[in-house]
Design a protein around this motif. Structure first.
Motif, short mmCIF file in Angstrom:
data_model
loop_
_atom_site.label_atom_id
_atom_site.label_comp_id
_atom_site.label_asym_id
_atom_site.label_seq_id
_atom_site.Cartn_x
_atom_site.Cartn_y
_atom_site.Cartn_z
N THR A 1 50.05 33.10 20.98
CA THR A 1 50.26 31.66 21.12
C THR A 1 49.06 30.89 20.59
O THR A 1 49.21 29.90 19.85
CB THR A 1 50.53 31.30 22.59
OG1 THR A 1 51.74 31.94 23.01
CG2 THR A 1 50.66 29.80 22.79
N GLU A 2 47.88 31.32 20.94
CA GLU A 2 46.65 30.66 20.46
C GLU A 2 46.56 30.71 18.94
O GLU A 2 46.23 29.73 18.28
CB GLU A 2 45.43 31.34 21.09
CG GLU A 2 44.13 30.66 20.80
CD GLU A 2 42.97 31.30 21.55
OE1 GLU A 2 41.87 31.37 20.94
OE2 GLU A 2 43.15 31.74 22.69
N LYS A 3 46.90 31.87 18.36
CA LYS A 3 46.85 32.03 16.90
C LYS A 3 47.90 31.13 16.23
O LYS A 3 47.60 30.47 15.23
CB LYS A 3 47.10 33.49 16.54
CG LYS A 3 46.83 33.84 15.09
CD LYS A 3 47.10 35.32 14.79
CE LYS A 3 46.10 36.22 15.49
NZ LYS A 3 46.25 37.64 15.07
N VAL A 4 49.11 31.10 16.77
CA VAL A 4 50.18 30.28 16.19
C VAL A 4 49.83 28.80 16.28
O VAL A 4 50.03 28.05 15.31
CB VAL A 4 51.53 30.58 16.89
CG1 VAL A 4 52.59 29.56 16.50
CG2 VAL A 4 52.00 31.98 16.56
N SER B 1 47.15 41.04 20.98
CA SER B 1 47.06 41.91 22.15
C SER B 1 48.06 41.53 23.23
O SER B 1 48.51 42.38 23.99
CB SER B 1 45.63 41.89 22.70
OG SER B 1 45.25 40.55 23.01
N ASP B 2 48.39 40.24 23.29
CA ASP B 2 49.39 39.77 24.25
C ASP B 2 49.94 38.43 23.77
O ASP B 2 49.48 37.87 22.78
CB ASP B 2 48.81 39.66 25.67
CG ASP B 2 47.59 38.75 25.74
OD1 ASP B 2 47.48 37.81 24.92
OD2 ASP B 2 46.74 38.96 26.61
N ASP C 1 58.92 29.46 18.80
CA ASP C 1 59.49 30.43 19.72
C ASP C 1 58.83 31.77 19.40
O ASP C 1 58.78 32.18 18.23
CB ASP C 1 61.01 30.52 19.53
CG ASP C 1 61.65 31.51 20.47
OD1 ASP C 1 61.30 31.51 21.67
OD2 ASP C 1 62.50 32.30 20.01
N ILE C 2 58.30 32.41 20.42
CA ILE C 2 57.62 33.70 20.25
C ILE C 2 58.41 34.76 21.00
O ILE C 2 58.69 34.59 22.19
CB ILE C 2 56.18 33.64 20.77
CG1 ILE C 2 55.37 32.60 20.00
CG2 ILE C 2 55.52 35.01 20.68
CD1 ILE C 2 53.97 32.37 20.56
N GLN C 3 58.76 35.85 20.30
CA GLN C 3 59.50 36.93 20.91
C GLN C 3 58.80 38.25 20.61
O GLN C 3 58.44 38.51 19.45
CB GLN C 3 60.92 36.97 20.37
CG GLN C 3 61.65 35.67 20.54
CD GLN C 3 62.96 35.82 21.25
OE1 GLN C 3 63.52 36.90 21.24
NE2 GLN C 3 63.42 34.78 21.86
#
Length: 85
Positions: A56-59, A50-51, A78-80
């Motif tokens: 980030t929490e899932k990764v 959702s955001d 790195d999240i894009q």
């Protein structure tokens, strides 16, 4: 949807024999000034969320539970955000 790139390497305190072997091969090939060679793993994935905070929490959970051994390895990612096409 988010593109995620994860890099997993041994912690600095853990011996990396593969990294040492590659560093030795680099030196034997005549390349100078190459030090502290480390071997790692690279993962690339697309993650729905959702955001960015949810992604980030899932990764973090995926890395901690599957991709990295927290006793011996460290990771960074790195999240894009993917643009809608």
């Amino acid at each position: 949807m988010y593109n995620v790139q994860v890099h997993v390497t041994y912690k600095d305190s853990v011996l990396d024999p593969q990294g040492q072997a590659v560093q030795g091969a680099v030196a034997r090939l005549g390349f100078e000034g190459v030090d502290h060679m480390r071997i790692g793993k690279f993962f690339e994935m697309q993650v729905a969320g959702s955001d960015q905070a949810a992604v980030t929490e899932k990764v973090e959970a995926i890395c901690d539970q599957l991709l990295a051994n927290p006793n011996m390895e460290q990771y960074r990612y790195d999240i894009q955000s993917m643009e809608a096409e």
